[in-house]
Design an enzyme around this catalytic site. Structure first.
Site: not given
Length: 222
Positions: A49, A86, A115, A196, A199
């Site tokens: 991502s 992801g 991830n 979040d 990012h």
């Protein structure tokens, strides 16, 4: 007066001279074209991502902005963005053979592993996957770079250190360049991050693109 035989010999000699001149001219033209035509490169970005531009429009992401920078600089570098939000190293390893066959890149940037860390995957498995991806890309004839990755410290000091060290070891063992983590400064500035906290936002993307331009350009065009 020329005899018929001498005339034929003279005509044959002229033909040989003409043929030699044509061959020399072709070689000279090819050499000139080779020296004047910029070499074409293709960079495949295999990422998650952070490179897919999570929460942003495609044209806002750093990968698209990096392509724009190279276009403005008239560098013959095409970027293929194969990043998926992801994505883990398992997924990247599964996808890479098809991507290499499809795009035939001259260079590959592996931006994966984040991830894995956030999901608590075994570090040894992540490291093995990264090494296998490096091998696949090298076997295809591509030059490979690996992106350093970091995870939040709340995963514990032992796991965090093992995770961070894995990227250094993969780069060292495979004799490839480790690109510094492109969020190392961005992540500390809340104004550059999405809500979040993981990012980067649109404001950060040009900074990341410039960071990657400075890191990758000399490695690709050397």
């Amino acid at each position: 007066m020329f005899s018929l035989q001498r005339f034929r010999q003279y005509r044959l000699a002229l033909a040989l001279v003409f043929l030699q001149l044509c061959v020399y001219s072709d070689h000279l033209y090819a050499a000139t074209q080779s020296s004047q035509t910029p070499q074409q490169f293709k960079l495949l970005v295999l990422g998650d991502s952070l490179s897919a531009g999570y929460g942003l429009k495609q044209q806002q992401g750093w990968v698209s902005l990096l392509q724009n920078i190279w276009n403005d600089e008239q560098l013959q570098i095409d970027v293929v963005n194969a990043a998926i939000s992801g994505e883990t190293t398992d997924g990247g390893l599964a996808r890479l053979p098809r991507l290499l066959e499809q795009h035939e890149p001259s260079h590959v940037l592996i931006e994966l592993g984040g991830n894995d860390g956030l999901q608590g995957h075994p570090v040894n498995k992540t490291r093995a996957n990264l090494s296998e991806m490096v091998k696949l890309a090298k076997d295809s004839g591509a030059t490979v770079f690996i992106q350093d990755m970091q995870i939040p410290t709340n995963y514990g000091s032992r796991y965090t250190k093992m995770f961070g060290d894995a990227f250094d070891k993969v780069a060292e063992e495979n004799e490839i360049t480790l690109i510094p983590f492109f969020l190392q400064d961005v992540a500390l500035d809340k104004s550059l991050m999405q809500n979040d906290g993981i990012h980067p936002n649109a404001k950060a993307q040009p900074m990341i693109a410039q960071f990657m331009r400075d890191a990758l350009t000399p490695l690709i065009t050397k």
